[in-house]
Design an enzyme around this catalytic site. Sequence first.
Site, PDB file in Angstrom:
ATOM      1  N   ASP A 132       0.871  -1.172   0.000  1.00 14.29           N
ATOM      2  CA  ASP A 132       0.000   0.000   0.000  1.00 14.29           C
ATOM      3  C   ASP A 132       0.910   1.225   0.000  1.00 14.29           C
ATOM      4  O   ASP A 132       2.036   1.189   0.492  1.00 14.29           O
ATOM      5  CB  ASP A 132      -0.952  -0.024   1.209  1.00 14.29           C
ATOM      6  CG  ASP A 132      -2.169   0.863   0.985  1.00 14.29           C
ATOM      7  OD1 ASP A 132      -2.220   1.577  -0.042  1.00 14.29           O
ATOM      8  OD2 ASP A 132      -3.079   0.846   1.838  1.00 14.29           O
ATOM      9  N   ASP A 143      -7.396  -7.749   1.338  1.00 12.41           N
ATOM     10  CA  ASP A 143      -6.421  -7.851   2.433  1.00 12.41           C
ATOM     11  C   ASP A 143      -7.153  -7.396   3.679  1.00 12.41           C
ATOM     12  O   ASP A 143      -8.060  -6.556   3.594  1.00 12.41           O
ATOM     13  CB  ASP A 143      -5.230  -6.908   2.223  1.00 12.41           C
ATOM     14  CG  ASP A 143      -5.589  -5.470   2.565  1.00 12.41           C
ATOM     15  OD1 ASP A 143      -6.248  -4.820   1.741  1.00 12.41           O
ATOM     16  OD2 ASP A 143      -5.263  -5.003   3.672  1.00 12.41           O
ATOM     17  N   CYS A 152     -11.494 -28.260  10.604  1.00 11.30           N
ATOM     18  CA  CYS A 152     -10.357 -27.426  10.175  1.00 11.30           C
ATOM     19  C   CYS A 152      -9.109 -28.281  10.006  1.00 11.30           C
ATOM     20  O   CYS A 152      -8.809 -29.125  10.842  1.00 11.30           O
ATOM     21  CB  CYS A 152     -10.104 -26.321  11.195  1.00 11.30           C
ATOM     22  SG  CYS A 152      -8.731 -25.235  10.740  1.00 11.30           S
ATOM     23  N   CYS A 194      -5.992 -27.051   9.928  1.00 11.04           N
ATOM     24  CA  CYS A 194      -4.807 -26.278  10.288  1.00 11.04           C
ATOM     25  C   CYS A 194      -3.941 -27.020  11.316  1.00 11.04           C
ATOM     26  O   CYS A 194      -4.391 -27.973  11.951  1.00 11.04           O
ATOM     27  CB  CYS A 194      -5.182 -24.885  10.793  1.00 11.04           C
ATOM     28  SG  CYS A 194      -5.517 -24.788  12.563  1.00 11.04           S
ATOM     29  N   CYS A 244      -5.539 -27.015  14.936  1.00  7.00           N
ATOM     30  CA  CYS A 244      -6.647 -27.952  15.136  1.00  7.00           C
ATOM     31  C   CYS A 244      -6.186 -29.401  14.975  1.00  7.00           C
ATOM     32  O   CYS A 244      -6.773 -30.312  15.559  1.00  7.00           O
ATOM     33  CB  CYS A 244      -7.799 -27.638  14.187  1.00  7.00           C
ATOM     34  SG  CYS A 244      -8.586 -26.060  14.566  1.00  7.00           S
ATOM     35  N   HIS A 287      -4.698 -20.656  12.896  1.00  2.72           N
ATOM     36  CA  HIS A 287      -6.065 -21.150  12.664  1.00  2.72           C
ATOM     37  C   HIS A 287      -6.899 -20.145  11.865  1.00  2.72           C
ATOM     38  O   HIS A 287      -7.541 -20.508  10.878  1.00  2.72           O
ATOM     39  CB  HIS A 287      -6.756 -21.467  13.989  1.00  2.72           C
ATOM     40  CG  HIS A 287      -8.215 -21.734  13.812  1.00  2.72           C
ATOM     41  ND1 HIS A 287      -8.712 -22.939  13.365  1.00  2.72           N
ATOM     42  CD2 HIS A 287      -9.294 -20.907  13.937  1.00  2.72           C
ATOM     43  CE1 HIS A 287     -10.028 -22.855  13.242  1.00  2.72           C
ATOM     44  NE2 HIS A 287     -10.400 -21.627  13.580  1.00  2.72           N
TER      45      HIS A 287
END
Length: 377
Positions: free
Chosen positions: A94, A271, A309, A311, A314, A340
């Site tokens: 940005d 984003d 999940c 991830c 998890c 997560h």
Amino acid sequence: MTDRRFGFQLLSTDGTARRGQITTPHGEAQTPLFMPVATQATVKGLTFDEVRCLGAETVLSNAYHLYLRPGVERVRDAGGLHRFMGWGGPILTDSGGYQAFSMGTLRRVNDDGIVFRSHIDGSEHRFTPESAIINQHGIGADIIMCFDQCVFSAGDPAAVREAMERTHRWAQACYDTHARSGQSGRQALFGIVQGGTVPELRRQSAQYITGIPFDGYAIGGLAVGETKAEMHDVTGLVCEGLPTDRPRYLMGVGSPEDLVNSVALGVDMFDCVLPTRVARNGALFTPTGRVSIANRRFAEQDAPLDDTCDCYACGNYTAAYLRHLFKAGEMLGPRLASIHNLRFILRLMSDMRSAIAERRFAAFRANFLDTYQPTDE
Ligand code: PRF
Ligand code: ZN
């Protein structure tokens, strides 16, 4: 750096939702795309290996922060931001205007640019459209953004128009600076549409900004205090005014429901600090909504927080353990929560891409919104 230039390929559509791919000198990224935020050249608490394993393909950084610390020259002399922070994939920066307006202490705005005081040490600095582009050349991201003025107080239409017209003049100055620099083969430049929540100004802004041949077009000035309905309407209206062959980026959005609703309107890139920011406070996304890990009900949950999940958190830890880490103030807590939440969002994006490719996005969206209870904020 190879000489692969920037490109966008629209692969398929489903209603107004789009499935595509961007190509950059640092590789490809699939759209709809969510870019984790690495404001200070780091996704807070995570290594870039971890960020990559979560499925992130592009990350966002901020020229405002890097300009103030460690400085544009330092990043450039370190070999550019990719080398400096150890991320080999695409990066978007940005431009710094939005952060100078929102974080710095604003001193003056006129057509030349803005004078602000650093949020770090109070020192005075000036950004102009030209310097914002030169700074982003030094930092070296694959995609750089125009210098714009976002109006936070939607109340005054005259102020919104003035900021929009200034954003238009600055967009042309940014384009000219970039075109003259010889960097345009290596770094893509996106224009930014402003205009607050005034439909007529948004139409004008989309028309003006798309009159300049930017590599992509962003929608700025949303998620700054307007209602969800206003955000949705403005996003839809602006998308209608954008060319179909360039990527569309909705800046600073958003929550899971905002992502799903905006993809439906035709947005390709996003984003947001939300997944990582709320994770550090122990707020975790689940398919039914956001939960606070501090809640008593997790104290004895000897099962993952979300058994759907995939991830690392998890897969290896129970909700009771996560809660314990937060209660004990252990730094692994915010780290696992960030892993997560980012995985939740990145998997949502991947699920949306499949749904669009298979032309079942409307059903996917209806089902998601039916199940997921938004958090009021
Ligand atoms: N302009 C820029 N960056 C931004 C915004 C904007 O309007 C927003 C608004 N949500 C987030 N980031 N340059
Ligand atoms: Zn998980």
